[in-house]
Design a protein around this motif. Structure first.
Motif, short mmCIF file in Angstrom:
data_model
loop_
_atom_site.label_atom_id
_atom_site.label_comp_id
_atom_site.label_asym_id
_atom_site.label_seq_id
_atom_site.Cartn_x
_atom_site.Cartn_y
_atom_site.Cartn_z
N SER A 117 1.00 -1.33 -0.33
CA SER A 117 -0.01 0.37 0.70
C SER A 117 1.27 1.17 0.44
O SER A 117 0.38 1.60 -0.95
N ASP A 118 1.59 0.96 0.91
CA ASP A 118 3.23 2.54 1.00
C ASP A 118 3.93 2.87 -0.82
O ASP A 118 3.56 3.94 -1.30
N ARG A 165 0.75 3.87 -3.21
CA ARG A 165 0.62 5.69 -2.59
C ARG A 165 1.77 6.18 -3.08
O ARG A 165 1.70 7.19 -4.00
#
Length: 308
Positions: free
Chosen positions: A278-279, A282
């Motif tokens: 997810s990071d 992003r």
């Protein structure tokens, strides 16, 4: 590396325009090279490169089956060199033998069509390298798509991402130039409005064409989509659609396509969505947002227009 190859390949048909203004109206009579020799220079070396790629591919598969684990990397290096050889051969054919002028003599100076036709042998040789690579890649990744689909996907994902906007830019600006010089008088207000109007059309239609040439689909609702929307919203930006760029897992990439908001798209490859945390996802979206906030796309259009 492939992006640079595509840029140089396109530059081979733009160089005559840069080195000799007005070359668009040139005919083969302006060159000293016979038409047949120019055609041979444009086509035959590309056929030889394609044949060398197929031989290298078969040889690498045989080596891998005999237990030589370095065969895949050696094949990839050889095929990349052959792809660059195709680009170099195209440049020599255009600059030294008048290959582009031959195509122009046969077809006429039609907007972008003469450039595109002259590029086809080189594109075919580059595609042949992917055709040759498939049996090896299939042994390493059994789930890989069939050969024709694999090659079509590579042509779309590796060449089209830069090639389609470039060809559209050439076609649009050459059409505008043709109208400005042959339909309207140079003093006419319409002549002055042609090029800006052509640029506006390009900024509208090029992104739409891109997302159709590439294999894309809407990013479905879910955690990833909500995160993307949040990053865009926090930066005061929006796009027409957020799309999954389906590459068969072969590319880890993201891209923003389109300068004007109503025709702007954010693309994330399937591999990014499947493999990135997810990071990391992003961060990739934030990188693309940075291009928008720093207005890189309008500057890219200005630079590309200046070159064309």
């Amino acid at each position: 590396a492939m992006s640079l190859l595509v840029i140089v390949l396109i530059a081979t048909v733009l160089l005559p325009r840069l080195l000799e203004p007005g070359v668009g109206a040139a005919t083969i009579a302006s060159t000293e090279v016979p038409i047949g020799l120019a055609a041979v220079a444009g086509i035959v070396p590309q056929l030889l490169i394609a044949g060398a790629a197929l031989v290298a591919g078969r040889h690498a598969v045989a080596q891998l089956k005999r237990g030589r684990g370095g065969a895949p990397n050696r094949l990839r290096i050889r095929l990349r060199r052959l792809q660059w050889a195709a680009v170099l051969s195209q440049a020599v054919a255009v600059q030294a033998f008048g290959w582009l002028a031959v195509v122009r003599e046969v077809l006429g100076d039609l907007p972008a069509l003469d450039e595109l036709i002259s590029l086809l042998p080189a594109i075919g040789a580059i595609g042949a390298c992917w055709w040759a690579a498939h049996p090896m890649e299939k042994l390493l990744r059994p789930a890989l798509a069939g050969r024709r689909r694999y090659v079509a996907g590579e042509l779309r994902n590796q060449l089209a991402i830069l090639g389609v906007p470039a060809i559209l830019a050439i076609a649009t600006l050459e059409t505008g130039d043709l109208l400005a010089t042959r339909v309207f008088s140079p003093e006419s207000p319409m002549a002055w409005a042609i090029v800006p109007g052509a640029l506006l059309l390009l900024m509208v239609f090029a992104p739409v064409a891109m997302v159709r040439v590439l294999d894309t689909a809407n990013l479905p609702d879910g955690t990833g989509r909500r995160m993307v929307d949040r990053v865009l919203r926090d930066n005061g930006l929006s796009v027409r659609r957020v799309l999954v760029w389906r590459t068969g897992g072969s590319l880890l990439n993201g891209a923003v396509v389109g300068v004007l908001h109503p025709w702007r798209y954010l693309l994330l490859t399937d591999a990014v969505l499947a493999m990135m945390s997810s990071d990391s996802l992003r961060a990739i979206v934030a990188h693309e947002v940075g291009h928008l906030r720093r207005r890189h796309l309008p500057w890219l259009v200005v630079v590309a227009t200046g070159i064309v």
